[in-house]
Structures are given as C-alpha cells and as structure tokens.
Design a protein around this motif. Structure first.
Motif, short mmCIF file in Angstrom:
data_model
loop_
_atom_site.label_atom_id
_atom_site.label_comp_id
_atom_site.label_asym_id
_atom_site.label_seq_id
_atom_site.Cartn_x
_atom_site.Cartn_y
_atom_site.Cartn_z
N ARG A 295 -30.66 65.77 -4.99
CA ARG A 295 -29.47 65.28 -5.69
C ARG A 295 -28.97 66.33 -6.69
N GLN A 296 -29.89 67.04 -7.34
CA GLN A 296 -29.48 68.11 -8.25
C GLN A 296 -28.76 69.22 -7.50
N ALA A 297 -29.26 69.55 -6.33
CA ALA A 297 -28.63 70.60 -5.53
C ALA A 297 -27.24 70.17 -5.07
N GLN A 298 -27.10 68.90 -4.70
CA GLN A 298 -25.78 68.40 -4.30
C GLN A 298 -24.77 68.58 -5.43
N LYS A 299 -25.19 68.24 -6.64
CA LYS A 299 -24.30 68.36 -7.80
C LYS A 299 -24.00 69.83 -8.10
N ARG A 300 -25.04 70.68 -8.02
CA ARG A 300 -24.88 72.10 -8.31
C ARG A 300 -23.91 72.77 -7.35
N ALA A 301 -24.01 72.41 -6.08
CA ALA A 301 -23.23 73.11 -5.05
C ALA A 301 -22.04 72.29 -4.57
N ALA A 302 -21.64 71.27 -5.33
CA ALA A 302 -20.55 70.38 -4.91
C ALA A 302 -19.30 71.19 -4.55
N GLY A 303 -18.73 70.85 -3.39
CA GLY A 303 -17.51 71.50 -2.96
C GLY A 303 -17.70 72.82 -2.24
N ASN A 304 -18.92 73.30 -2.18
CA ASN A 304 -19.19 74.56 -1.50
C ASN A 304 -19.70 74.32 -0.09
N LYS A 305 -19.24 75.12 0.84
CA LYS A 305 -19.72 75.06 2.20
C LYS A 305 -20.98 75.92 2.32
N PRO A 306 -21.77 75.70 3.39
CA PRO A 306 -22.93 76.59 3.60
C PRO A 306 -22.49 78.05 3.54
N SER A 307 -23.28 78.86 2.88
CA SER A 307 -22.92 80.28 2.73
C SER A 307 -23.07 80.99 4.07
N PRO A 308 -22.23 82.00 4.32
CA PRO A 308 -22.38 82.76 5.57
C PRO A 308 -23.74 83.43 5.61
N PHE A 309 -24.26 83.61 6.81
CA PHE A 309 -25.62 84.15 6.92
C PHE A 309 -25.67 85.58 6.41
N LEU A 310 -26.55 85.80 5.46
CA LEU A 310 -26.84 87.13 4.95
C LEU A 310 -28.34 87.35 5.10
N SER A 311 -28.72 88.54 5.46
CA SER A 311 -30.14 88.81 5.69
C SER A 311 -30.94 88.59 4.41
N THR A 312 -32.06 87.90 4.55
CA THR A 312 -32.97 87.68 3.43
C THR A 312 -34.20 88.58 3.55
N ALA A 313 -34.20 89.49 4.52
CA ALA A 313 -35.35 90.37 4.71
C ALA A 313 -35.58 91.21 3.46
N PRO A 314 -36.84 91.44 3.08
CA PRO A 314 -37.12 92.26 1.90
C PRO A 314 -36.46 93.63 2.01
N LYS A 315 -35.85 94.06 0.92
CA LYS A 315 -35.13 95.34 0.94
C LYS A 315 -36.01 96.51 0.48
#
Length: 330
Positions: A295-315
C-alpha cells in the motif's frame, strides 16, 4: 490497523517476527514518484502481492534448488538452515534457521518488488555480497562457488519457476500471460549477477531440465524429505514440515518428482488436497490483504506506469567483505 481479528493478528505477528527484524532500512514510502524496479500495473506487483502463494513458491524453489548437490553442500556448510550441535551439522533442518532463511527471502522479494529503486539496489548488493562468501569443497572433492555463472543461472531458474508455478496453481486471479512475469523478473536475476537467464515459462522449464545430468538426492536432501520429516518440529505451514514437503514436491516437474521419489496420491485425494490448499491460501490472503508495504508503494508511485526496462546488472565489482560484515549490512 486492519479491523478484522485475523488481519490484526497477522499484522502483529508479521511485524514482530519479520518486519521489525528483516525489513530494517528498507524504504517503501518514498521518494514520491519513484516506481522502483517494477511499478504499478506490473506482473511482479500482482504476483508478489499475494503473500501466501509467494511463500509457497519460495518453499518449492528451495526444494528443487537443493537437488543440485553443490547447493546441498553450500547450505550444509554455510547456512543457518542446517541444524548444528556444538557447531557440527547434523543433516537435519533447524526450524529457527529455516524461519530466518524464509524471512530473509520474504524481505528480499517484497523489497525488490515494492521498495524504492535505492532499496531494491541495496538488497541486491547485500545478497551478492553474501554469495561472494559462499565457497568451498564438497566431500567428493568438487569445488563449489556461489558466484559461478552456471550456479547463478540454476538458482535464478528455480526461484522464478517456484514463484510463477505457485501463482498459476494457487492464486485466485492468476495472470493470463505468465510470460510477462518471467520477462519482468529477469531484472532481479541480473541484479544478482546472473547472465543468459531464461525469460519465458518454456525457456525456464527447458533450463531446469537441462541440469538433470548434474542433479542428485544427496544424503542431506534425503534427510529433509518425505518420511524423514515425520518427527519434524516444524509446524505444518513451515519449511521442514511434512505438509510443506508434500506441497513443494507436488509442484515439481515430473522428472524432478521422479528424482525426489514423489508418488502422487490417487486422483481424488490429490484434487482434494490441492483444493484445500487453494482455499486456505486464498482465504488467508482475503482475510489479511496485501502487506502495508504494498500500500505504501502504491501511494509512493501513484500515477506512474511501470518503468522501461533498464539493466540492473552490477556495473562494477563488489568490495570483498567477510560474512560478519555482510550480515551487518542486512
């Protein structure tokens, strides 16, 4: 606080035994507008919001994961899951150690799903750091290393398989396109250092079966299976209990069921068991609802769509830390 007694009891228990101990330093409420790694409307948010099936999926994943002898010995040598007397592993499951391992897993898969971007990255760094400390040699002389790319691929496939399979079989409203979950979840595997990861249900099934020549039921695994759990001190819904052992083995692919010597009961009993488990898992979810972190995440990200995929591999390479230093990070 939720109004119904079941929800209140669950919230109090979860807060005392898991949230207060294993969610420290995880941010779900901020920063405003941050969708995290996945965000509202994502398949991961839908799958992970159903905590009972998430837990069952983690138990099933741990079961099939341990069919790799190297992982059996990793757990035996390094994990709290193994019961120890005067520091010497007995081959049995330590119920408290099993509960701690499960709680850490819940923290990780809730945190990476619903936490802020910084929270998800912190959790991934911590798990990678722990993996760096898990190295040794099996009794047959074969070396094991939790950073080995082949091990990481196997470990990833077992986890995404377990979570997706539990969701498909036991969630009240399963995703119609389960491959969407497989595609999204790759972000977690890459953040832990995985490469060449499967991205669909079919690819994951093929990946798991391709490891069959190197799998086996070790003495450690046998001690944790079926009849050997009849005197287990674990409660029926806890890892290491006879019932959870049945539920996990019943979800396995047929080739893995044969390896684990699983014989399903007659069709009537099997349908009744699965239906009872389906009802119990969904009744619990309906009574308690999603965690407050969702529920906290819903409120935090309200109105935002899923973010486009960006690599999370360690840099960059991680710093080398001792196990004590890694545990202090958690």
């Amino acid at each position: 606080m939720k109004s119904n007694p079941v929800a209140r009891r669950f919230e109090q228990t979860f807060d005392a035994e898991i949230r207060s101990r294993f969610f420290k330093g995880l941010d779900f409420a901020g920063p405003a507008g941050d969708p995290g790694w996945f965000g509202p409307g994502s398949a991961v948010w839908h799958v992970h919001s159903h905590l009972p099936t998430l837990v069952l999926g983690l138990v099933a994943a741990a079961y099939i994961e341990g069919l790799d002898p190297s992982i059996s010995w990793m757990g035996y040598d390094h994990s709290r899951l193994a019961e120890r007397v005067d520091g010497v592993p007995t081959g049995n499951i330590d119920p408290e150690g099993g509960a701690v391992r499960l709680a850490h897993s819940i923290s990780f898969f809730i945190g990476t799903a619903y936490g802020s971007t910084a929270t998800a990255e912190k959790l991934a760094r911590t798990v990678r750091a722990m993996h760096h400390t898990v190295k040794g040699t099996r009794p047959d002389g074969v070396a094991y290393d939790a950073d080995d790319p082949e091990w990481l691929r196997w470990n990833y496939a077992t986890v995404v398989w377990g979570l997706a399979t539990a969701h498909e079989r036991y969630h009240r409203r399963p995703l119609r396109d389960i491959d969407r979950y497989y595609r999204e979840f790759v972000r977690v595997g890459e953040a832990l250092g995985g490469t060449d990861l499967p991205t669909t249900k079919a690819e994951t099934a093929e990946c798991l079966e391709s490891y069959l020549p190197r799998l086996a039921v070790t003495p450690i695994k046998a001690f944790q299976t079926g009849p050997n759990l009849r005197d287990s001190k674990a409660k029926p819904w806890e890892p290491g209990s006879e019932f959870m052992d049945w539920a996990a083995r019943d979800m396995l692919p047929r080739w893995a069921q044969k390896l684990a010597l699983y014989q399903p009961p007659n069709p009537v009993v099997l349908r009744a068991r699965r239906a009872s488990l389906w009802l119990a898992l969904n009744a619990l979810h309906e009574a308690t609802g999603p965690l407050k972190e969702f529920r906290q995440a819903q409120k935090r990200a309200a109105g935002n769509k899923p973010s486009p995929f960006l690599s999370t591999a360690p840099k960059a390479p991680d710093p080398v830390l001792s196990r004590e230093e890694v545990e202090a990070m958690a």
